[in-house]
Scaffold this active site. Structure first.
Site, PDB file in Angstrom:
ATOM      1  CB  CYS A  77      25.118 -19.333  -6.292  1.00 14.90           C
ATOM      2  SG  CYS A  77      23.783 -18.324  -6.614  1.00 14.90           S
ATOM      3  CG  HIS A  78      27.309 -15.134  -1.589  1.00 13.12           C
ATOM      4  ND1 HIS A  78      26.630 -13.867  -1.453  1.00 13.12           N
ATOM      5  CD2 HIS A  78      27.928 -15.261  -0.132  1.00 13.12           C
ATOM      6  CE1 HIS A  78      26.679 -13.259  -0.484  1.00 13.12           C
ATOM      7  NE2 HIS A  78      27.427 -14.013   0.736  1.00 13.12           N
ATOM      8  N   GLY A  79      24.368 -15.738  -3.558  1.00 10.63           N
ATOM      9  CA  GLY A  79      23.075 -14.902  -3.772  1.00 10.63           C
ATOM     10  C   GLY A  79      21.813 -15.635  -3.390  1.00 10.63           C
ATOM     11  CB  VAL A  82      22.431 -14.034   0.826  1.00 11.24           C
ATOM     12  CG1 VAL A  82      21.911 -12.566   1.522  1.00 11.24           C
ATOM     13  CG2 VAL A  82      23.855 -14.129   1.081  1.00 11.24           C
TER      14      VAL A  82
END
Length: 127
Positions: A77-79, A82
């Site tokens: 997922c994006h989180g 990052v």
């Protein structure tokens, strides 16, 4: 296993909530619950971001965060991506994290094991 030993183990484990390890490392710090990017002004450098999810608009908060806990998501997922890019410990997929963790709690995030440790003296929510 004797009952007393079982009970004390259960009590200790109740202060650990689990999710998916998303970014390696361990950190302890103040939890700040942010439900949407508009609340970013409440978030301070070195705090642990506790959020329901993360999208590209959340990226500036990751620059300040010491760790991340999210209710939804997986390793891709994006989180999670990052957090790995910035080298901060993260655990995702922690069910009801924004309800079980209180704003201002000092918590530990273990991105290696996918565990979030809550303060043992915590009162139940709503009290």
């Amino acid at each position: 296993m004797p009952f007393k030993r079982f009970y004390s183990t259960l009590l200790c484990m109740s202060h650990i909530i689990r999710g998916t390890p998303a970014s390696p490392g361990q950190v302890e710090g103040v939890a700040r619950i942010i439900r949407e990017p508009a609340e970013a002004g409440r978030f301070g450098k070195g705090e642990i971001l506790v959020a329901p999810y993360a999208e590209p608009g959340w990226a500036p908060l990751f620059l300040l965060a010491a760790g991340v806990v999210m209710e939804v998501g997986g390793r891709l997922c994006h989180g999670a991506i990052v957090a790995r890019e910035y080298g901060i410990p993260a655990v995702v997929g922690v069910r009801e994290a924004t309800l079980r963790i209180r704003d201002g709690d000092v918590i530990s995030v273990d991105g290696n094991l996918g565990e979030v440790r809550l303060p043992p003296w915590r009162r139940p929510p709503g009290r």
